[in-house]
Design a protein around this motif. Structure first.
Motif, PDB file in Angstrom:
ATOM      1  N   ALA A 173       3.347  -8.990 -19.646  1.00 54.78           N
ATOM      2  CA  ALA A 173       3.753  -6.989 -19.873  1.00 54.78           C
ATOM      3  C   ALA A 173       5.594  -6.779 -20.326  1.00 54.78           C
ATOM      4  O   ALA A 173       6.259  -7.833 -18.730  1.00 54.78           O
ATOM      5  CB  ALA A 173       3.434  -6.329 -19.116  1.00 54.78           C
TER       6      ALA A 173
ATOM      7  N   ASP B 136       4.486   5.360 -23.756  1.00 53.18           N
ATOM      8  CA  ASP B 136       3.114   5.226 -22.717  1.00 53.18           C
ATOM      9  C   ASP B 136       3.071   6.359 -21.626  1.00 53.18           C
ATOM     10  O   ASP B 136       2.071   6.694 -20.734  1.00 53.18           O
ATOM     11  CB  ASP B 136       3.291   3.953 -21.660  1.00 53.18           C
TER      12      ASP B 136
ATOM     13  N   ARG C 197       0.511  -6.769 -21.424  1.00 53.92           N
ATOM     14  CA  ARG C 197      -0.675  -6.064 -19.519  1.00 53.92           C
ATOM     15  C   ARG C 197      -0.312  -7.256 -18.799  1.00 53.92           C
ATOM     16  O   ARG C 197      -0.388  -8.552 -18.894  1.00 53.92           O
ATOM     17  CB  ARG C 197      -1.956  -6.411 -20.150  1.00 53.92           C
TER      18      ARG C 197
END
Length: 263
Positions: free
Chosen positions: A42, A83, A38
């Motif tokens: 990331a 995602d 993140r």
């Protein structure tokens, strides 16, 4: 003998989800993105990837180290989640399938051939080929088993254990295992990485023949331009994005395309 024609192309414009006819593709992806970590740390492994893999076609996925080719294969095969975006295997959207249904789909409709042969050393070649069906409580199609064993040159090796087989024969057993359930698609992860060049060429020829003679669809990740030249199509990735493709290409042409990507 490798294909001789080279037709470099650019990727077509992405289609909306409703325009991706999963019934005409072995595997399809639309707007697929995948990141690890993140914030500033990331890693964006895949960036809005959209493409289709045709039935009865042999496709190689290539790109520099870190391009996302292995991540793409894992997502396409339902081994890793995404995602964003949608994925299909045959006519089935797999992105939101419950774990149990996804496991069943992989078992029944997806085959795998890895760099490591992944054979059980205490089982015979035939038992290794039929093991996934046995574990699923299914019934082996004996006629089909004999046909693919003969096609792969294993008819007289079915009673042998892995240590009694050469590397090429062990990989042929792995290919036969993948073919046994007549899957929608076979995924190959560097399937010739542990083989010498001559044996690797034999295995690649067998994979190509399985498309042309058995109607199989194959998606292979490889770093080897020679291996990729056996495919009908080479898809090129860089930094997680699709950047182009080659049709029926030669090792030199593939190597040149990779050099332009900094591979």
């Amino acid at each position: 003998m490798t294909p001789s024609t080279n037709v470099p192309t650019t990727l077509p414009e992405s289609l909306p989800v409703s325009a991706l006819p999963a019934t005409t593709a072995a595997v399809a992806a639309r707007g697929v993105s995948k990141s690890y970590g993140r914030g500033e740390t990331a890693v964006h492994a895949l960036r809005d990837v959209s493409l289709e893999f045709g039935k009865e076609r042999f496709t190689a996925i290539m790109g520099p180290s870190g391009s996302g080719k292995s991540t793409l294969m894992h997502c396409l095969a339902g081994l890793d989640s995404v995602d964003a975006g949608q994925l299909w295997i045959g006519g089935t959207a797999i992105t939101d399938l419950p774990d149990a249904a996804l496991t069943r789909l992989r078992r029944e409709r997806v085959g795998f051939v890895f760099q490591a042969f992944n054979l059980v050393p205490t089982l015979t070649a035939e038992q290794n080929i039929t093991l996934p069906v046995a574990l699923a409580g299914g019934t082996v199609d004996t006629a089909w088993l004999r046909q693919i064993s003969a096609s792969l040159g294993l008819a007289d090796r079915l009673s042998h254990r892995p240590h009694e087989l050469s590397g090429g024969q062990q990989q042929r057993v792995a290919v036969a295992r993948a073919l046994l359930t007549r899957p929608d698609v076979i995924f190959g992860d560097e399937p010739t990485g542990n083989l010498d060049s001559a044996t690797g060429a034999e295995v690649l020829s067998l994979l190509r023949c399985s498309c042309r003679e058995m109607g199989q669809s194959i998606i292979m990740v490889t770093h080897d331009p020679v291996a990729a030249s056996y495919a009908d199509r080479v898809v090129l990735l860089k930094d997680g994005a699709l950047v182009g493709e080659l049709e029926q290409s030669t090792p030199d042409a593939i190597l040149g395309a990779l050099a332009k990507l900094g591979a």
